[in-house]
Design a protein around this motif. Structure first.
Motif, short mmCIF file in Angstrom:
data_model
loop_
_atom_site.label_atom_id
_atom_site.label_comp_id
_atom_site.label_asym_id
_atom_site.label_seq_id
_atom_site.Cartn_x
_atom_site.Cartn_y
_atom_site.Cartn_z
N ALA A 33 0.86 -1.19 0.00
CA ALA A 33 0.00 0.00 0.00
C ALA A 33 0.90 1.24 0.00
N LEU A 34 0.34 2.34 -0.41
CA LEU A 34 1.07 3.62 -0.38
C LEU A 34 0.25 4.59 0.46
N ALA A 35 0.84 5.12 1.53
CA ALA A 35 0.09 5.95 2.46
C ALA A 35 0.60 7.39 2.43
N VAL A 83 -5.43 16.12 5.51
CA VAL A 83 -4.63 16.57 4.35
C VAL A 83 -4.69 15.55 3.23
N GLY A 84 -5.17 15.97 2.05
CA GLY A 84 -5.15 15.06 0.90
C GLY A 84 -4.47 15.70 -0.29
N SER A 85 -5.16 16.67 -0.90
CA SER A 85 -4.59 17.31 -2.10
C SER A 85 -3.31 18.08 -1.77
N ASP A 86 -3.30 18.74 -0.62
CA ASP A 86 -2.15 19.57 -0.24
C ASP A 86 -1.19 18.74 0.63
N PHE A 131 -7.78 6.81 4.22
CA PHE A 131 -8.24 6.33 2.90
C PHE A 131 -7.19 5.45 2.22
N ILE A 132 -6.52 4.58 2.95
CA ILE A 132 -5.43 3.83 2.33
C ILE A 132 -5.94 2.51 1.72
N THR A 133 -5.84 2.44 0.40
CA THR A 133 -6.24 1.22 -0.31
C THR A 133 -5.38 0.06 0.16
N PRO A 186 -10.53 -3.12 0.00
CA PRO A 186 -10.63 -2.54 1.34
C PRO A 186 -9.79 -1.27 1.50
N THR A 187 -10.38 -0.28 2.15
CA THR A 187 -9.74 1.01 2.39
C THR A 187 -9.82 1.30 3.88
N SER A 188 -8.75 1.83 4.46
CA SER A 188 -8.84 2.12 5.90
C SER A 188 -7.90 3.25 6.29
N GLU A 219 -12.71 10.49 -10.20
CA GLU A 219 -12.43 11.92 -10.09
C GLU A 219 -11.83 12.31 -8.74
N ILE A 220 -11.62 11.30 -7.87
CA ILE A 220 -11.13 11.58 -6.51
C ILE A 220 -9.78 10.90 -6.24
N GLY A 221 -9.71 9.59 -6.50
CA GLY A 221 -8.51 8.82 -6.14
C GLY A 221 -7.29 9.23 -6.94
N GLU A 222 -6.13 9.16 -6.33
CA GLU A 222 -4.84 9.55 -6.91
C GLU A 222 -4.86 10.98 -7.45
N GLY A 223 -5.44 11.85 -6.68
CA GLY A 223 -5.48 13.26 -7.06
C GLY A 223 -6.83 13.62 -7.65
N VAL A 224 -7.54 14.53 -6.98
CA VAL A 224 -8.86 14.95 -7.46
C VAL A 224 -8.69 15.65 -8.82
C1 FAD Z 1 -11.43 4.68 -2.27
C2 FAD Z 1 -10.25 5.57 -2.03
C3 FAD Z 1 -8.98 5.02 -2.08
C4 FAD Z 1 -7.86 5.82 -1.80
N1 FAD Z 1 -6.61 5.24 -1.77
C5 FAD Z 1 -5.57 5.98 -1.33
C6 FAD Z 1 -4.28 5.37 -1.13
O1 FAD Z 1 -4.09 4.18 -1.38
N2 FAD Z 1 -3.27 6.14 -0.62
C7 FAD Z 1 -3.44 7.46 -0.32
O2 FAD Z 1 -2.50 8.08 0.13
N3 FAD Z 1 -4.65 8.07 -0.53
C8 FAD Z 1 -5.70 7.36 -1.02
N4 FAD Z 1 -6.92 7.96 -1.19
C9 FAD Z 1 -7.08 9.37 -0.88
C10 FAD Z 1 -7.24 10.24 -2.11
O3 FAD Z 1 -6.03 10.29 -2.84
C11 FAD Z 1 -7.68 11.62 -1.59
O4 FAD Z 1 -9.01 11.47 -1.14
C12 FAD Z 1 -7.59 12.69 -2.64
O5 FAD Z 1 -6.26 12.95 -2.99
C13 FAD Z 1 -8.23 14.00 -2.15
O6 FAD Z 1 -7.82 14.36 -0.87
P1 FAD Z 1 -8.92 14.73 0.25
O7 FAD Z 1 -9.89 13.62 0.29
O8 FAD Z 1 -8.20 15.08 1.49
O9 FAD Z 1 -9.65 16.00 -0.35
P2 FAD Z 1 -9.20 17.53 -0.15
O10 FAD Z 1 -7.79 17.71 -0.52
O11 FAD Z 1 -9.67 17.99 1.16
O12 FAD Z 1 -10.10 18.20 -1.27
C14 FAD Z 1 -11.52 18.26 -1.15
C15 FAD Z 1 -12.04 19.01 -2.35
O13 FAD Z 1 -11.56 20.35 -2.31
C16 FAD Z 1 -11.36 20.83 -3.63
N5 FAD Z 1 -9.94 21.23 -3.78
C17 FAD Z 1 -8.87 20.83 -3.06
N6 FAD Z 1 -7.75 21.43 -3.50
C18 FAD Z 1 -8.12 22.22 -4.54
C19 FAD Z 1 -7.42 23.11 -5.41
N7 FAD Z 1 -6.10 23.29 -5.31
N8 FAD Z 1 -8.14 23.76 -6.36
C20 FAD Z 1 -9.48 23.57 -6.46
N9 FAD Z 1 -10.18 22.75 -5.67
C21 FAD Z 1 -9.52 22.08 -4.73
C22 FAD Z 1 -11.74 19.69 -4.57
O14 FAD Z 1 -13.08 19.83 -4.98
C23 FAD Z 1 -11.59 18.47 -3.70
O15 FAD Z 1 -12.36 17.37 -4.15
C24 FAD Z 1 -8.04 7.19 -1.52
C25 FAD Z 1 -9.33 7.74 -1.50
C26 FAD Z 1 -10.42 6.94 -1.74
C27 FAD Z 1 -11.80 7.55 -1.68
#
Ligand code: FAD
Length: 380
Positions: free
Chosen positions: A122-124, A130-133, A156-158, A208-210, A360-365
């Motif tokens: 897995a990659l965490a 914190v997700g996108s940032d 959310f770690i796959t 599974p995700t956790s 549209e969400i996983g591996e970068g929204v």
């Molecule tokens: C089923 C599943 C599996 C996953 N597997 C993994 C995994 O294996 N490893 C891992 O590390 N992560 C995993 N993720 C996490 C996934 O990569 C993050 O959910 C995703 O990167 C978004 O991060 P966040 O959920 O914190 O959303 P946030 O970063 O909080 O963003 C929420 C929303 O804010 C908006 N937003 C954020 N930044 C910007 C911007 N710069 N400009 C405009 N709008 C913006 C977007 O609409 C975005 O959807 C998984 C997620 C899911 C649901």
């Protein structure tokens, strides 16, 4: 670009298709409630050589080119998105990061078994806040003699609940920021890490995700992956590989949705004729097919650039962005074509519709993909 395949490549893809149809497709609904089916699928695909396809022979792989790998990914993605996601997180995210950044010892110990699906990886990166940032990630790793002590949590770690090893991004030292982060291979045997229960998700419920928790987790210093403080930048580069994979995830769903929609539209009748004969139905399917082919060309373009050893960041983001929208639209059209039955879980399109949303969400929204594409335009 040249996508012509050799007879050997054609034969491999044909055998994979047969395996997917015979052994994986029949269980795509049951997998949502039975993680053993996933584990069996991963093992079978490991034995078949899919999870190690692109890796060199010395790591148990076949040294395959990126185009063949991409077409193979598409085959699995249209069969079972959950299995595809878990296999991708293990070999395309965890395995690939170790392949690019690891020492020979690390590759021997982790890449080989991950590529053969004897270990699940897995990659965490993502954290609860914190997700996108990701540069704002807070998990800490403090050096203590021959160990690093990790504290923090990931979200959310796959494969979190079934992982044997996890590549973790953590701030090394007290100060945060992208240039202070490092990567660590955290083994199942390292004391102090645990997984939360599987999260109850909308789609890809068979994968599974956790959350993962690190509480004074002792990681041997030799499990530092790559150089200290370079982890953030290096892992961002590694993500390109499976960003093409996530584009395949969505395109696979689009292709499966179209197949299901056509099958249904030619046999269901309304107003005295098959619904396919209503122009509104057939034109929608024609549009879906057009979008599928456009997304497939972008995916192959990204794979081609990757294969040439060029920076494929923009191409991978464009492919993922478009494919994720096409996947969602195709599943939506397929549900509509099925009418009431599309809303019922007996029909595959109900599941595909839920699965598609992850694209549209996983591996970068998608917003992050747009950001990466826009940034790259200024470098032209
Ligand atoms: C089923 C599943 C599996 C996953 N597997 C993994 C995994 O294996 N490893 C891992 O590390 N992560 C995993 N993720 C996490 C996934 O990569 C993050 O959910 C995703 O990167 C978004 O991060 P966040 O959920 O914190 O959303 P946030 O970063 O909080 O963003 C929420 C929303 O804010 C908006 N937003 C954020 N930044 C910007 C911007 N710069 N400009 C405009 N709008 C913006 C977007 O609409 C975005 O959807 C998984 C997620 C899911 C649901």
């Amino acid at each position: 670009m040249d996508f012509e395949l050799s007879d050997v490549q054609e034969q491999y893809l044909k055998s994979l298709r047969e395996l997917c149809r015979a052994e994986i497709l029949p269980h795509t609904r049951a997998i949502e409630n039975d993680v053993e089916i996933l584990q069996r699928n991963l093992k079978r695909l490991g034995d078949f050589g899919l999870s190690s396809l692109v890796y060199p022979e010395k790591y148990g792989g076949s040294d395959a080119d990126a185009i063949t790998n991409t077409l193979a990914w598409l085959e699995l993605a249209q069969t079972c998105p959950s299995t595809f996601l878990s296999m991708g997180a293990s070999t395309g995210l965890c395995g690939y990061t170790i392949f690019k950044l690891g020492t020979e010892e690390q590759k021997e110990k982790y890449l080989k078994p991950v590529a053969r699906a004897e270990m699940i990886g897995a990659l965490a990166l993502t954290e609860p806040s914190v997700g996108s940032d990701l540069a704002a990630a807070k998990t800490k790793a403090i050096r203590d003699g021959d160990y690093y002590i990790l504290n923090g949590s990931k979200m959310f770690i796959t494969n979190g609940p079934i992982a044997d090893c996890v590549v973790v991004l953590a701030v090394t030292g007290e100060k945060g920021g992208a240039h202070r982060m490092s990567l660590f291979i955290v083994d199942k045997d390292c004391p102090g890490w645990s997984s939360g229960p599987p999260l109850d998700k909308m789609g890809v419920r068979g994968s599974p995700t956790s959350a993962l928790y690190f509480d004074e987790c002792r990681v041997p210093a030799e499990n530092l992956l790559g150089k200290e403080y370079e982890g953030f930048y290096r892992v961002m580069e590694c993500l390109t590989f499976f960003r093409i994979g996530m584009a395949c995830f969505s395109l696979g769903i689009a292709k499966a949705s179209l197949t299901e929609a056509i099958k249904y539209a030619v046999q269901r009748e309304a107003f005295g004729t098959a619904i396919y004969n209503h122009q509104d139905v057939s034109f929608r399917l024609a549009e879906v097919k057009t979008e599928i082919d456009a997304a497939e060309m972008l995916i192959l373009q990204a794979a081609w650039q990757f294969q040439l050893g060029n920076d494929a960041t923009r191409e991978a983001s464009m492919a993922k962005l478009l494919a994720s929208e096409v996947g969602k639209r195709a599943a939506d059209v397929a549900v509509q074509v099925h009418g009431g039955y599309g809303y019922i879980s007996d029909y595959r399109v109900e599941q595909l519709y839920r699965d598609a949303r992850l694209g549209e969400i996983g591996e970068g929204v998608s917003e992050v993909q747009r950001m990466l594409i826009a940034r790259s335009l200024l470098l032209d």
